[in-house]
Design an enzyme around this catalytic site. Structure first.
Site, PDB file in Angstrom:
ATOM      1  N   SER A 101       0.851  -1.194   0.000  1.00 54.77           N
ATOM      2  CA  SER A 101       0.000   0.000   0.000  1.00 54.77           C
ATOM      3  C   SER A 101       0.879   1.233   0.000  1.00 54.77           C
ATOM      4  O   SER A 101       2.070   1.174   0.359  1.00 54.77           O
ATOM      5  CB  SER A 101      -0.874  -0.013   1.259  1.00 54.77           C
ATOM      6  OG  SER A 101      -1.507   1.228   1.475  1.00 54.77           O
ATOM      7  N   TYR A 141      -2.368  -1.632  10.279  1.00 50.70           N
ATOM      8  CA  TYR A 141      -2.395  -1.551   8.817  1.00 50.70           C
ATOM      9  C   TYR A 141      -1.094  -0.970   8.259  1.00 50.70           C
ATOM     10  O   TYR A 141      -0.383  -1.634   7.493  1.00 50.70           O
ATOM     11  CB  TYR A 141      -3.581  -0.723   8.337  1.00 50.70           C
ATOM     12  CG  TYR A 141      -3.723  -0.758   6.829  1.00 50.70           C
ATOM     13  CD1 TYR A 141      -4.298  -1.852   6.202  1.00 50.70           C
ATOM     14  CD2 TYR A 141      -3.261   0.294   6.036  1.00 50.70           C
ATOM     15  CE1 TYR A 141      -4.418  -1.905   4.823  1.00 50.70           C
ATOM     16  CE2 TYR A 141      -3.376   0.251   4.650  1.00 50.70           C
ATOM     17  CZ  TYR A 141      -3.955  -0.851   4.057  1.00 50.70           C
ATOM     18  OH  TYR A 141      -4.049  -0.893   2.685  1.00 50.70           O
TER      19      TYR A 141
END
Length: 235
Positions: free
Chosen positions: A114, A127
């Site tokens: 990401s 995350y």
């Protein structure tokens, strides 16, 4: 999770699309937290199709946007995210790597990280931490598997226009001033991550990069973190 998850019907649609092209497919539903399920899925695929050349480790979750505040609950939530996003990728590669080695023709392992794996964007709860961890994991596997001509790389998308982004919980995280924001309401918030004046990219922008890394056109690229982020990493 605060957003729609993939379903068995999505897997059936993938099978239908592959078979519509006249190709064979072995589809299995497995939990990346369970190495035995992953090993069984790989064994079934190799047994039916004969070999494994490309691995795409894409499973991941986003933690709740309003999570627990006590240390014990936060720790459990953090562990769940890391177990899927980071350790799940480790298990996926471990389940697959010998089959790719045995193919004898090199191969490509592609990991979905990401933008949150390249810079801190306020995505905590495991995350951002797990996505950063994937960069190190990819570099280590790139070194380990290079003697077998196997390449290992990560892809780092910004916001992608999928149900994981376009849902009320996520849109509210970008527009906390609104109780029920619409997609149009959230566009300005989405764009804050990006250098280019766009709110998000499309799923095809990511899959095109996967295809490139799976192809011989990227034969000398390994250990790389490839941004598909509208410039977000340098903003």
């Amino acid at each position: 999770m605060p957003y729609p998850l993939a379903t068995p019907d999505d897997l059936k649609e993938t099978v239908r699309a592959v078979e519509a092209l006249g190709r064979r497919v072995v589809a299995r539903q497995a939990d990346v937290r369970d190495i035995d399920q992953l090993l069984a899925a790989v064994a079934d695929g190799v047994g039916e199709l004969g070999r494994l050349d490309i691995v795409c480790a894409n499973a991941g979750i986003v933690p709740p946007f309003v999570g627990p505040t006590d240390p014990a609950s936060r720790s459990r939530a953090f562990a769940q995210v890391v177990d899927i996003n980071l350790t799940g990728v480790f298990r996926t590669v471990e389940a697959c790597k010998q089959a790719v080695i045995d193919s004898g023709d090199g191969g490509s392992i592609i990991v979905t990280s990401s933008l949150a794996g390249l810079r801190a964007i306020g995505a905590g709860g495991g995350y951002g931490e797990s996505k950063h961890g994937l960069v190190g994991l990819v570099r280590c596997y790139a070194q380990e598997l290079a003697p077998h001509h196997i390449r290992v790389n990560s892809i780092h998308p910004t916001n992608v226009r999928t149900p994981m982004l376009i849902n009320e919980a996520t849109m509210r995280a970008f527009r906390p001033d609104l109780e029920h924001p619409t997609e149009d309401d959230a566009l300005e918030g989405f764009q804050t991550l990006n250098l280019l004046p766009v709110p998000y990219i499309e799923a095809a922008d990511v899959s095109d990069t996967v295809l490139f890394l799976a192809s011989a056109e990227s034969r000398f690229i390994t250990g790389a973190a490839i941004p598909v982020d509208a410039g977000g990493a340098v903003k």
